[in-house]
Design an enzyme around this catalytic site. Structure first.
Site, PDB file in Angstrom:
ATOM      1  N   GLY A 248      42.998  36.799  30.479  1.00  7.24           N
ATOM      2  CA  GLY A 248      42.094  36.706  31.606  1.00  7.24           C
ATOM      3  C   GLY A 248      41.582  35.311  31.908  1.00  7.24           C
ATOM      4  O   GLY A 248      40.657  35.149  32.715  1.00  7.24           O
ATOM      5  N   GLU A 290      45.912  36.930  24.656  1.00 11.70           N
ATOM      6  CA  GLU A 290      46.971  37.470  25.508  1.00 11.70           C
ATOM      7  C   GLU A 290      46.949  36.847  26.900  1.00 11.70           C
ATOM      8  O   GLU A 290      46.665  37.520  27.886  1.00 11.70           O
ATOM      9  CB  GLU A 290      46.783  38.986  25.658  1.00 11.70           C
ATOM     10  CG  GLU A 290      46.686  39.719  24.345  1.00 11.70           C
ATOM     11  CD  GLU A 290      46.289  41.176  24.510  1.00 11.70           C
ATOM     12  OE1 GLU A 290      46.784  41.987  23.740  1.00 11.70           O
ATOM     13  OE2 GLU A 290      45.478  41.493  25.405  1.00 11.70           O
ATOM     14  N   PRO A 291      47.245  35.577  27.007  1.00  7.45           N
ATOM     15  CA  PRO A 291      47.224  34.965  28.342  1.00  7.45           C
ATOM     16  C   PRO A 291      48.410  35.433  29.189  1.00  7.45           C
ATOM     17  O   PRO A 291      49.523  35.548  28.689  1.00  7.45           O
ATOM     18  CB  PRO A 291      47.336  33.467  28.042  1.00  7.45           C
ATOM     19  CG  PRO A 291      47.999  33.380  26.707  1.00  7.45           C
ATOM     20  CD  PRO A 291      47.635  34.631  25.956  1.00  7.45           C
ATOM     21  N   GLY A 292      48.141  35.735  30.437  1.00  6.35           N
ATOM     22  CA  GLY A 292      49.206  36.111  31.368  1.00  6.35           C
ATOM     23  C   GLY A 292      49.269  35.079  32.476  1.00  6.35           C
ATOM     24  O   GLY A 292      50.075  34.156  32.455  1.00  6.35           O
ATOM     25  N   TYR A 334      43.673  42.460  46.829  1.00  6.96           N
ATOM     26  CA  TYR A 334      42.292  42.137  46.486  1.00  6.96           C
ATOM     27  C   TYR A 334      41.805  40.802  47.043  1.00  6.96           C
ATOM     28  O   TYR A 334      41.153  40.039  46.354  1.00  6.96           O
ATOM     29  CB  TYR A 334      41.996  42.249  44.973  1.00  6.96           C
ATOM     30  CG  TYR A 334      43.128  42.028  44.008  1.00  6.96           C
ATOM     31  CD1 TYR A 334      43.580  43.076  43.207  1.00  6.96           C
ATOM     32  CD2 TYR A 334      43.729  40.784  43.862  1.00  6.96           C
ATOM     33  CE1 TYR A 334      44.597  42.896  42.296  1.00  6.96           C
ATOM     34  CE2 TYR A 334      44.752  40.593  42.944  1.00  6.96           C
ATOM     35  CZ  TYR A 334      45.186  41.651  42.167  1.00  6.96           C
ATOM     36  OH  TYR A 334      46.200  41.456  41.260  1.00  6.96           O
ATOM     37  N   CYS A 361      55.152  45.229  58.406  1.00  6.64           N
ATOM     38  CA  CYS A 361      54.471  46.009  59.440  1.00  6.64           C
ATOM     39  C   CYS A 361      53.130  46.530  58.964  1.00  6.64           C
ATOM     40  O   CYS A 361      52.925  47.745  58.823  1.00  6.64           O
ATOM     41  CB  CYS A 361      55.360  47.151  59.906  1.00  6.64           C
ATOM     42  SG  CYS A 361      56.840  46.533  60.678  1.00  6.64           S
ATOM     43  N   GLU A 362      52.246  45.630  58.651  1.00 10.79           N
ATOM     44  CA  GLU A 362      50.875  45.931  58.245  1.00 10.79           C
ATOM     45  C   GLU A 362      49.998  44.797  58.744  1.00 10.79           C
ATOM     46  O   GLU A 362      50.337  43.627  58.538  1.00 10.79           O
ATOM     47  CB  GLU A 362      50.749  45.949  56.712  1.00 10.79           C
ATOM     48  CG  GLU A 362      51.376  47.126  56.014  1.00 10.79           C
ATOM     49  CD  GLU A 362      50.599  48.417  56.185  1.00 10.79           C
ATOM     50  OE1 GLU A 362      49.355  48.348  56.302  1.00 10.79           O
ATOM     51  OE2 GLU A 362      51.238  49.479  56.210  1.00 10.79           O
ATOM     52  N   TYR A 390      51.810  37.724  38.850  1.00 10.81           N
ATOM     53  CA  TYR A 390      51.521  38.923  39.647  1.00 10.81           C
ATOM     54  C   TYR A 390      52.050  38.804  41.075  1.00 10.81           C
ATOM     55  O   TYR A 390      51.472  39.343  42.001  1.00 10.81           O
ATOM     56  CB  TYR A 390      50.020  39.239  39.626  1.00 10.81           C
ATOM     57  CG  TYR A 390      49.472  39.340  38.218  1.00 10.81           C
ATOM     58  CD1 TYR A 390      49.747  40.455  37.441  1.00 10.81           C
ATOM     59  CD2 TYR A 390      48.721  38.308  37.663  1.00 10.81           C
ATOM     60  CE1 TYR A 390      49.274  40.540  36.135  1.00 10.81           C
ATOM     61  CE2 TYR A 390      48.254  38.394  36.358  1.00 10.81           C
ATOM     62  CZ  TYR A 390      48.528  39.510  35.605  1.00 10.81           C
ATOM     63  OH  TYR A 390      48.077  39.587  34.318  1.00 10.81           O
TER      64      TYR A 390
HETATM   65  C1  LIG Z   1      46.327  41.918  32.249  1.00 13.15           C
HETATM   66  C2  LIG Z   1      45.987  41.774  30.820  1.00 13.15           C
HETATM   67  C3  LIG Z   1      46.071  40.528  30.214  1.00 13.15           C
HETATM   68  C4  LIG Z   1      46.408  39.271  30.960  1.00 13.15           C
HETATM   69  O1  LIG Z   1      45.493  38.956  31.939  1.00 13.15           O
HETATM   70  P1  LIG Z   1      45.631  37.556  32.700  1.00 13.15           P
HETATM   71  O2  LIG Z   1      44.515  37.539  33.664  1.00 13.15           O
HETATM   72  O3  LIG Z   1      46.954  37.538  33.358  1.00 13.15           O
HETATM   73  O4  LIG Z   1      45.544  36.495  31.644  1.00 13.15           O
HETATM   74  C5  LIG Z   1      45.840  40.460  28.860  1.00 13.15           C
HETATM   75  N1  LIG Z   1      45.524  41.557  28.132  1.00 13.15           N
HETATM   76  C6  LIG Z   1      45.412  42.771  28.702  1.00 13.15           C
HETATM   77  C7  LIG Z   1      45.076  43.936  27.868  1.00 13.15           C
HETATM   78  C8  LIG Z   1      45.633  42.919  30.062  1.00 13.15           C
HETATM   79  O5  LIG Z   1      45.510  44.130  30.620  1.00 13.15           O
END
Ligand SMILES: *Cc1c(COP(=O)(O)O)cnc(C)c1O
Length: 434
Positions: A248, A290-292, A334, A361-362, A390
Protein backbone atom coordinates in the site's frame (compact mmCIF):
# COMPACT_ATOMS: atom_id res chain seq x y z
CA UNK A 1 6.04 21.84 -17.02
CA UNK A 2 7.57 19.57 -14.47
CA UNK A 3 8.09 16.04 -15.65
CA UNK A 4 7.70 13.07 -13.39
CA UNK A 5 10.90 11.12 -13.29
CA UNK A 6 8.95 8.36 -15.03
CA UNK A 7 9.91 10.08 -18.25
CA UNK A 8 13.17 11.34 -19.67
CA UNK A 9 13.61 13.57 -22.69
CA UNK A 10 16.10 13.02 -25.52
CA UNK A 11 17.96 15.56 -27.65
CA UNK A 12 15.06 15.86 -30.06
CA UNK A 13 12.93 16.82 -27.07
CA UNK A 14 10.87 13.62 -27.26
CA UNK A 15 9.80 11.68 -24.20
CA UNK A 16 11.92 8.63 -23.55
CA UNK A 17 11.28 5.53 -21.52
CA UNK A 18 14.24 3.47 -20.43
CA UNK A 19 16.33 5.36 -22.96
CA UNK A 20 13.95 4.63 -25.84
CA UNK A 21 12.21 7.37 -27.83
CA UNK A 22 8.45 7.07 -27.19
CA UNK A 23 7.61 8.05 -30.77
CA UNK A 24 9.70 5.11 -31.99
CA UNK A 25 7.95 2.85 -29.49
CA UNK A 26 4.57 3.93 -30.81
CA UNK A 27 5.72 3.38 -34.37
CA UNK A 28 7.21 -0.02 -33.72
CA UNK A 29 4.56 -1.55 -31.47
CA UNK A 30 1.48 0.52 -32.28
CA UNK A 31 -0.78 2.15 -29.71
CA UNK A 32 -2.07 1.84 -27.10
CA UNK A 33 1.08 0.34 -25.66
CA UNK A 34 2.23 0.19 -22.05
CA UNK A 35 5.96 0.79 -21.85
CA UNK A 36 7.88 -0.05 -18.68
CA UNK A 37 11.17 1.48 -17.65
CA UNK A 38 12.73 -1.65 -16.17
CA UNK A 39 15.41 0.27 -14.29
CA UNK A 40 12.67 1.95 -12.25
CA UNK A 41 11.30 -1.37 -11.08
CA UNK A 42 14.81 -2.50 -10.19
CA UNK A 43 15.50 0.71 -8.29
CA UNK A 44 12.36 0.35 -6.16
CA UNK A 45 13.30 -3.22 -5.33
CA UNK A 46 16.83 -2.14 -4.42
CA UNK A 47 15.55 0.68 -2.21
CA UNK A 48 13.25 -1.58 -0.21
CA UNK A 49 16.03 -4.14 0.20
CA UNK A 50 18.50 -1.48 1.29
CA UNK A 51 16.29 -0.32 4.16
CA UNK A 52 16.08 -3.84 5.58
CA UNK A 53 19.73 -4.65 5.04
CA UNK A 54 20.83 -1.43 6.72
CA UNK A 55 18.51 -2.04 9.66
CA UNK A 56 19.88 -5.59 9.91
CA UNK A 57 16.50 -7.22 10.32
CA UNK A 58 15.36 -10.46 8.74
CA UNK A 59 12.87 -9.68 5.99
CA UNK A 60 10.99 -10.84 2.96
CA UNK A 61 9.64 -8.70 0.15
CA UNK A 62 6.71 -10.29 -1.58
CA UNK A 63 5.55 -8.52 -4.73
CA UNK A 64 1.75 -8.13 -4.75
CA UNK A 65 1.44 -9.40 -8.28
CA UNK A 66 -2.15 -8.28 -8.83
CA UNK A 67 -0.59 -4.90 -9.65
CA UNK A 68 0.97 -6.31 -12.83
CA UNK A 69 1.07 -10.05 -13.27
CA UNK A 70 2.72 -10.68 -16.63
CA UNK A 71 5.21 -13.53 -17.00
CA UNK A 72 8.01 -11.03 -17.62
CA UNK A 73 7.28 -9.31 -14.33
CA UNK A 74 7.26 -12.57 -12.36
CA UNK A 75 10.58 -13.44 -14.01
CA UNK A 76 12.10 -10.09 -13.20
CA UNK A 77 10.90 -10.15 -9.60
CA UNK A 78 12.07 -13.75 -9.06
CA UNK A 79 15.48 -12.87 -10.50
CA UNK A 80 15.73 -10.02 -7.99
CA UNK A 81 15.19 -12.54 -5.20
CA UNK A 82 11.72 -11.39 -4.22
CA UNK A 83 8.74 -13.59 -3.55
CA UNK A 84 5.23 -12.79 -4.69
CA UNK A 85 1.63 -12.73 -3.53
CA UNK A 86 -1.07 -14.33 -5.60
CA UNK A 87 -4.82 -14.03 -5.05
CA UNK A 88 -6.25 -16.60 -7.45
CA UNK A 89 -5.53 -19.85 -9.20
CA UNK A 90 -4.82 -17.83 -12.34
CA UNK A 91 -2.16 -15.72 -10.67
CA UNK A 92 -0.65 -18.82 -9.07
CA UNK A 93 -0.52 -20.50 -12.47
CA UNK A 94 1.15 -17.44 -14.04
CA UNK A 95 3.62 -17.04 -11.16
CA UNK A 96 4.74 -20.66 -11.49
CA UNK A 97 4.98 -20.30 -15.29
CA UNK A 98 7.02 -17.14 -14.71
CA UNK A 99 9.54 -19.19 -12.78
CA UNK A 100 8.64 -18.01 -9.30
CA UNK A 101 9.87 -20.68 -6.86
CA UNK A 102 6.74 -22.14 -5.18
CA UNK A 103 8.22 -21.67 -1.71
CA UNK A 104 8.38 -17.92 -2.36
CA UNK A 105 4.67 -17.64 -3.15
CA UNK A 106 2.05 -16.43 -0.66
CA UNK A 107 -1.60 -17.11 -1.34
CA UNK A 108 -4.00 -14.29 -0.42
CA UNK A 109 -7.70 -13.71 -0.85
CA UNK A 110 -10.96 -13.52 1.08
CA UNK A 111 -12.65 -16.35 -0.75
CA UNK A 112 -10.06 -18.84 -1.91
CA UNK A 113 -11.89 -21.60 -3.72
CA UNK A 114 -11.36 -25.21 -2.65
CA UNK A 115 -9.70 -25.97 -6.00
CA UNK A 116 -7.42 -22.96 -5.67
CA UNK A 117 -6.37 -24.10 -2.21
CA UNK A 118 -5.69 -27.60 -3.56
CA UNK A 119 -3.61 -26.09 -6.32
CA UNK A 120 -1.51 -24.24 -3.75
CA UNK A 121 -1.09 -27.35 -1.61
CA UNK A 122 -0.13 -29.37 -4.67
CA UNK A 123 2.46 -26.77 -5.71
CA UNK A 124 3.78 -26.62 -2.12
CA UNK A 125 3.67 -22.86 -2.00
CA UNK A 126 5.42 -20.90 0.74
CA UNK A 127 2.37 -19.94 2.74
CA UNK A 128 -1.35 -19.39 2.83
CA UNK A 129 -2.49 -16.11 4.32
CA UNK A 130 -5.53 -17.38 6.21
CA UNK A 131 -8.41 -14.98 5.90
CA UNK A 132 -11.53 -16.68 7.33
CA UNK A 133 -12.91 -19.76 9.11
CA UNK A 134 -14.11 -21.47 5.96
CA UNK A 135 -10.63 -21.33 4.53
CA UNK A 136 -9.23 -23.13 7.58
CA UNK A 137 -11.69 -25.94 6.86
CA UNK A 138 -10.95 -26.08 3.13
CA UNK A 139 -7.21 -26.01 3.71
CA UNK A 140 -7.43 -28.73 6.32
CA UNK A 141 -9.45 -30.88 3.94
CA UNK A 142 -6.90 -30.40 1.12
CA UNK A 143 -3.99 -31.15 3.44
CA UNK A 144 -5.62 -34.34 4.74
CA UNK A 145 -6.37 -35.54 1.25
CA UNK A 146 -2.85 -34.91 0.06
CA UNK A 147 -1.12 -35.96 3.31
CA UNK A 148 0.60 -32.61 3.26
CA UNK A 149 1.47 -29.77 5.60
CA UNK A 150 1.34 -26.04 4.93
CA UNK A 151 2.77 -22.88 6.38
CA UNK A 152 0.17 -20.29 7.21
CA UNK A 153 0.00 -16.69 8.34
CA UNK A 154 -3.10 -15.28 10.01
CA UNK A 155 -4.55 -12.13 8.47
CA UNK A 156 -6.10 -9.84 11.03
CA UNK A 157 -7.70 -6.41 11.00
CA UNK A 158 -6.00 -4.58 13.82
CA UNK A 159 -8.95 -2.20 14.18
CA UNK A 160 -7.51 1.19 13.41
CA UNK A 161 -9.99 4.07 13.73
CA UNK A 162 -10.90 5.01 10.20
CA UNK A 163 -12.31 8.37 11.28
CA UNK A 164 -9.04 9.71 12.57
CA UNK A 165 -6.99 8.16 9.80
CA UNK A 166 -8.96 8.26 6.61
CA UNK A 167 -6.08 6.96 4.54
CA UNK A 168 -6.51 3.59 6.13
CA UNK A 169 -9.15 1.53 4.43
CA UNK A 170 -8.71 -2.18 5.08
CA UNK A 171 -7.30 -2.26 8.61
CA UNK A 172 -10.61 -1.57 10.29
CA UNK A 173 -13.01 -4.06 11.81
CA UNK A 174 -15.62 -3.78 9.06
CA UNK A 175 -13.24 -4.74 6.26
CA UNK A 176 -14.14 -7.81 4.22
CA UNK A 177 -10.59 -9.09 4.66
CA UNK A 178 -9.11 -10.98 7.58
CA UNK A 179 -10.15 -11.80 11.12
CA UNK A 180 -11.37 -9.08 13.41
CA UNK A 181 -9.25 -8.77 16.53
CA UNK A 182 -11.58 -6.79 18.79
CA UNK A 183 -14.46 -9.26 18.70
CA UNK A 184 -12.18 -12.16 19.60
CA UNK A 185 -12.58 -14.04 16.31
CA UNK A 186 -8.91 -13.65 15.41
CA UNK A 187 -7.89 -15.37 18.63
CA UNK A 188 -10.39 -18.15 18.00
CA UNK A 189 -8.92 -18.69 14.55
CA UNK A 190 -5.40 -18.75 15.93
CA UNK A 191 -6.36 -21.33 18.54
CA UNK A 192 -7.90 -23.57 15.92
CA UNK A 193 -4.80 -23.32 13.71
CA UNK A 194 -2.45 -23.95 16.63
CA UNK A 195 -4.31 -27.20 17.33
CA UNK A 196 -4.01 -28.35 13.73
CA UNK A 197 -0.97 -30.60 13.18
CA UNK A 198 -1.12 -30.03 9.42
CA UNK A 199 -0.73 -26.28 9.67
CA UNK A 200 2.42 -24.55 10.71
CA UNK A 201 1.61 -21.00 11.73
CA UNK A 202 4.50 -18.66 11.09
CA UNK A 203 2.95 -15.39 12.11
CA UNK A 204 0.50 -12.58 11.55
CA UNK A 205 -0.51 -10.38 8.67
CA UNK A 206 -2.22 -7.04 8.25
CA UNK A 207 -2.68 -4.76 5.26
CA UNK A 208 -4.12 -1.39 6.11
CA UNK A 209 -4.92 -0.06 2.65
CA UNK A 210 -3.46 1.32 -0.53
CA UNK A 211 -1.88 4.47 -1.90
CA UNK A 212 -0.88 5.54 1.61
CA UNK A 213 1.48 8.48 1.86
CA UNK A 214 2.12 8.76 5.55
CA UNK A 215 4.43 6.32 7.27
CA UNK A 216 2.32 7.08 10.34
CA UNK A 217 -0.47 4.68 9.31
CA UNK A 218 1.99 1.84 8.90
CA UNK A 219 3.75 2.69 12.15
CA UNK A 220 0.42 2.63 14.02
CA UNK A 221 -0.49 -0.70 12.46
CA UNK A 222 2.95 -2.12 13.25
CA UNK A 223 2.65 -1.07 16.88
CA UNK A 224 -0.82 -2.56 17.18
CA UNK A 225 0.45 -5.79 15.69
CA UNK A 226 3.37 -6.00 18.13
CA UNK A 227 0.89 -5.38 20.96
CA UNK A 228 -1.06 -8.33 19.63
CA UNK A 229 2.08 -10.46 19.44
CA UNK A 230 2.70 -9.70 23.09
CA UNK A 231 -0.92 -10.46 24.07
CA UNK A 232 -0.98 -13.81 22.30
CA UNK A 233 2.47 -14.64 23.59
CA UNK A 234 1.16 -14.19 27.12
CA UNK A 235 -2.25 -15.76 26.64
CA UNK A 236 -1.48 -18.62 24.26
CA UNK A 237 2.28 -19.02 24.40
CA UNK A 238 2.30 -18.20 20.69
CA UNK A 239 5.56 -16.89 19.25
CA UNK A 240 5.14 -14.78 16.14
CA UNK A 241 8.07 -15.51 13.86
CA UNK A 242 6.77 -13.49 10.93
CA UNK A 243 5.09 -10.11 10.99
CA UNK A 244 3.67 -9.30 7.58
CA UNK A 245 2.69 -5.64 7.30
CA UNK A 246 1.24 -5.75 3.80
CA UNK A 247 1.67 -3.22 1.01
CA UNK A 248 0.00 0.00 0.00
CA UNK A 249 2.99 2.36 -0.23
CA UNK A 250 1.81 5.41 -2.14
CA UNK A 251 3.19 6.42 -5.52
CA UNK A 252 3.22 9.52 -7.69
CA UNK A 253 0.25 9.84 -10.05
CA UNK A 254 0.04 13.64 -10.20
CA UNK A 255 2.02 16.52 -8.79
CA UNK A 256 -0.34 16.56 -5.79
CA UNK A 257 1.04 13.23 -4.61
CA UNK A 258 3.80 13.94 -2.13
CA UNK A 259 6.02 10.92 -2.21
CA UNK A 260 7.90 9.65 0.78
CA UNK A 261 11.05 7.85 -0.38
CA UNK A 262 10.59 4.10 -0.24
CA UNK A 263 13.57 3.69 2.02
CA UNK A 264 12.26 6.16 4.61
CA UNK A 265 8.93 4.41 4.70
CA UNK A 266 10.53 1.06 5.35
CA UNK A 267 12.92 2.54 7.90
CA UNK A 268 10.09 3.98 10.02
CA UNK A 269 8.19 0.73 9.99
CA UNK A 270 11.22 -1.34 10.92
CA UNK A 271 12.14 1.07 13.72
CA UNK A 272 8.61 0.89 15.14
CA UNK A 273 8.60 -2.90 15.25
CA UNK A 274 12.11 -3.01 16.68
CA UNK A 275 11.46 -0.65 19.56
CA UNK A 276 8.08 -2.16 20.43
CA UNK A 277 9.43 -5.72 20.38
CA UNK A 278 12.30 -4.62 22.58
CA UNK A 279 9.92 -2.96 25.01
CA UNK A 280 7.99 -6.21 25.43
CA UNK A 281 11.12 -8.31 25.42
CA UNK A 282 9.89 -10.22 22.37
CA UNK A 283 12.19 -11.79 19.83
CA UNK A 284 12.37 -9.54 16.75
CA UNK A 285 10.09 -11.08 14.12
CA UNK A 286 10.94 -11.37 10.47
CA UNK A 287 9.30 -8.41 8.74
CA UNK A 288 7.51 -9.13 5.48
CA UNK A 289 6.10 -6.49 3.18
CA UNK A 290 3.99 -6.76 0.05
CA UNK A 291 4.52 -3.80 -2.26
CA UNK A 292 2.51 -3.84 -5.47
CA UNK A 293 1.98 -0.44 -7.07
CA UNK A 294 5.21 0.91 -5.59
CA UNK A 295 7.21 -1.61 -7.64
CA UNK A 296 5.29 -1.45 -10.91
CA UNK A 297 3.25 1.77 -10.98
CA UNK A 298 5.68 4.56 -11.74
CA UNK A 299 7.67 2.37 -14.13
CA UNK A 300 4.81 2.14 -16.62
CA UNK A 301 3.67 4.74 -19.16
CA UNK A 302 0.81 4.24 -21.58
CA UNK A 303 1.16 5.68 -25.08
CA UNK A 304 -1.97 6.51 -27.05
CA UNK A 305 -2.66 8.09 -30.43
CA UNK A 306 -4.82 11.19 -30.43
CA UNK A 307 -7.91 10.89 -32.61
CA UNK A 308 -11.10 12.91 -32.67
CA UNK A 309 -11.89 16.12 -30.88
CA UNK A 310 -15.04 17.77 -29.62
CA UNK A 311 -15.29 21.39 -28.57
CA UNK A 312 -18.38 23.14 -27.33
CA UNK A 313 -17.26 26.63 -26.41
CA UNK A 314 -17.70 27.32 -22.75
CA UNK A 315 -18.94 23.78 -22.14
CA UNK A 316 -16.41 21.10 -22.98
CA UNK A 317 -13.19 20.33 -24.78
CA UNK A 318 -12.58 16.65 -25.36
CA UNK A 319 -9.71 14.96 -27.07
CA UNK A 320 -10.16 11.25 -27.66
CA UNK A 321 -7.42 8.62 -27.77
CA UNK A 322 -7.35 5.07 -29.14
CA UNK A 323 -7.62 3.42 -25.71
CA UNK A 324 -9.39 4.32 -22.48
CA UNK A 325 -11.26 2.46 -19.77
CA UNK A 326 -10.42 -0.89 -21.36
CA UNK A 327 -6.72 -0.46 -20.63
CA UNK A 328 -7.03 1.83 -17.61
CA UNK A 329 -10.23 1.54 -15.62
CA UNK A 330 -8.86 3.37 -12.56
CA UNK A 331 -10.20 6.86 -13.38
CA UNK A 332 -13.68 5.43 -14.05
CA UNK A 333 -13.54 3.03 -11.12
CA UNK A 334 -12.32 5.34 -8.41
CA UNK A 335 -11.68 8.76 -9.85
CA UNK A 336 -7.96 8.10 -10.04
CA UNK A 337 -6.02 11.07 -11.38
CA UNK A 338 -3.21 11.11 -13.90
CA UNK A 339 -1.17 13.59 -15.88
CA UNK A 340 -0.62 13.48 -19.62
CA UNK A 341 2.16 14.68 -21.90
CA UNK A 342 2.60 15.10 -25.59
CA UNK A 343 5.29 12.54 -26.42
CA UNK A 344 6.81 14.66 -29.16
CA UNK A 345 7.05 17.86 -27.12
CA UNK A 346 6.52 17.16 -23.43
CA UNK A 347 8.10 20.46 -22.52
CA UNK A 348 6.09 22.59 -24.94
CA UNK A 349 3.97 25.38 -23.55
CA UNK A 350 0.53 24.30 -22.42
CA UNK A 351 -2.07 26.05 -24.51
CA UNK A 352 -5.29 24.27 -23.66
CA UNK A 353 -7.21 22.60 -20.91
CA UNK A 354 -8.91 19.51 -22.23
CA UNK A 355 -10.47 16.34 -20.96
CA UNK A 356 -8.75 13.26 -22.35
CA UNK A 357 -11.34 10.60 -23.09
CA UNK A 358 -11.19 7.10 -24.51
CA UNK A 359 -13.01 5.38 -27.36
CA UNK A 360 -15.38 3.26 -25.24
CA UNK A 361 -19.15 3.64 -25.19
CA UNK A 362 -19.40 5.04 -21.68
CA UNK A 363 -19.53 8.69 -20.66
CA UNK A 364 -17.37 7.71 -17.70
CA UNK A 365 -14.60 6.67 -20.08
CA UNK A 366 -12.35 9.55 -19.08
CA UNK A 367 -8.59 9.20 -18.64
CA UNK A 368 -7.60 12.68 -17.48
CA UNK A 369 -10.01 15.45 -16.55
CA UNK A 370 -8.94 19.10 -16.99
CA UNK A 371 -5.61 18.20 -18.47
CA UNK A 372 -3.14 20.93 -19.39
CA UNK A 373 -1.63 20.25 -22.79
CA UNK A 374 -0.01 21.99 -25.75
CA UNK A 375 -2.19 22.10 -28.85
CA UNK A 376 -2.73 18.61 -30.20
CA UNK A 377 -3.51 17.17 -33.59
CA UNK A 378 -4.89 13.84 -34.70
CA UNK A 379 -2.01 11.37 -34.89
CA UNK A 380 -0.06 12.89 -32.01
CA UNK A 381 1.20 10.46 -29.40
CA UNK A 382 -0.07 11.14 -25.91
CA UNK A 383 1.76 9.65 -22.91
CA UNK A 384 0.14 8.97 -19.56
CA UNK A 385 2.81 8.07 -17.00
CA UNK A 386 2.42 6.08 -13.79
CA UNK A 387 0.11 3.51 -15.35
CA UNK A 388 2.23 0.47 -14.54
CA UNK A 389 0.05 -0.88 -11.72
CA UNK A 390 -3.59 -2.01 -11.90
CA UNK A 391 -3.77 -1.01 -15.55
CA UNK A 392 -3.09 -4.05 -17.69
CA UNK A 393 -4.24 -6.42 -14.93
CA UNK A 394 -7.62 -4.69 -14.80
CA UNK A 395 -7.90 -4.42 -18.59
CA UNK A 396 -11.01 -5.66 -20.35
CA UNK A 397 -12.25 -6.32 -23.84
CA UNK A 398 -15.22 -4.03 -23.49
CA UNK A 399 -16.53 -3.02 -26.91
CA UNK A 400 -14.33 -5.82 -28.27
CA UNK A 401 -11.27 -3.69 -28.15
CA UNK A 402 -8.10 -5.80 -27.93
CA UNK A 403 -5.93 -5.37 -24.86
CA UNK A 404 -2.76 -3.35 -25.53
CA UNK A 405 0.78 -4.55 -26.03
CA UNK A 406 3.32 -4.28 -23.21
CA UNK A 407 7.01 -3.56 -23.72
CA UNK A 408 9.97 -3.52 -21.37
CA UNK A 409 12.53 -0.78 -22.03
CA UNK A 410 16.01 -0.61 -20.58
CA UNK A 411 19.31 0.96 -21.60
CA UNK A 412 17.97 2.22 -24.90
CA UNK A 413 16.39 -0.98 -26.11
CA UNK A 414 12.86 -2.28 -26.01
CA UNK A 415 11.38 -5.74 -25.93
CA UNK A 416 7.83 -6.91 -26.42
CA UNK A 417 6.71 -8.86 -23.32
CA UNK A 418 2.97 -9.07 -23.98
CA UNK A 419 1.82 -8.89 -27.57
CA UNK A 420 -1.28 -6.95 -28.51
CA UNK A 421 -4.41 -9.03 -28.50
CA UNK A 422 -5.95 -9.84 -31.86
CA UNK A 423 -9.62 -10.03 -32.83
CA UNK A 424 -9.07 -13.76 -33.10
CA UNK A 425 -7.71 -13.93 -29.52
CA UNK A 426 -10.87 -12.26 -28.33
CA UNK A 427 -12.99 -14.99 -29.88
CA UNK A 428 -10.81 -17.86 -28.67
CA UNK A 429 -13.31 -18.99 -25.99
CA UNK A 430 -16.38 -18.61 -28.17
CA UNK A 431 -18.18 -21.73 -29.31
CA UNK A 432 -21.08 -20.13 -31.09
CA UNK A 433 -24.22 -22.04 -32.00
CA UNK A 434 -23.24 -23.88 -35.15
C1 LIG B 1 -3.37 -5.08 -2.89
C2 LIG B 1 -2.58 -5.63 -1.77
C3 LIG B 1 -1.23 -5.30 -1.66
C4 LIG B 1 -0.54 -4.33 -2.57
O1 LIG B 1 -1.07 -3.06 -2.50
P1 LIG B 1 -0.32 -1.88 -3.29
O2 LIG B 1 -1.13 -0.67 -3.01
O3 LIG B 1 -0.31 -2.24 -4.72
O4 LIG B 1 1.07 -1.82 -2.74
C5 LIG B 1 -0.51 -5.91 -0.66
N1 LIG B 1 -1.08 -6.79 0.20
C6 LIG B 1 -2.38 -7.11 0.12
C7 LIG B 1 -2.95 -8.08 1.07
C8 LIG B 1 -3.18 -6.53 -0.86
O5 LIG B 1 -4.48 -6.85 -0.92
Amino acid sequence: MKLTDAVEVNQAGHLMIGGVDTLKLAQKYGTPVIAYDVSKIKKQIADFKKAFIEAEVPYKISYASKAFSSLAMYELVAQAGLGCDVVSGGELYAALKGGMPPEDIEFHGNNKLPEEIEMGVEAQIGCFVIDNFQEIKFLDRALRRKHAKANVVLRVTPGIEAETHKYISTGQSNSKFGFDVQSGQAKKALESILKNPRMNIEGLHCHIGSQIFQAKGFVMAAEKMVDLMKKWHDELGFDTKVLNLGGGFGIHYTKDDQMIPTEDFAKDIIAAVKSRAKKYNLKMPEIWIEPGRSLAGEAGTTLYTVGSRKDVEGVCHFIAVDGGMGDNIRPALYQAKYEAYLAERPNALNEQIVTVVGKYCESGDVLVRDCLLPNTHPGDILAIPDTGAYGYTMASNYNRNPRPAVVFCENGSSRLVVRRETFEDMLSCELGLT
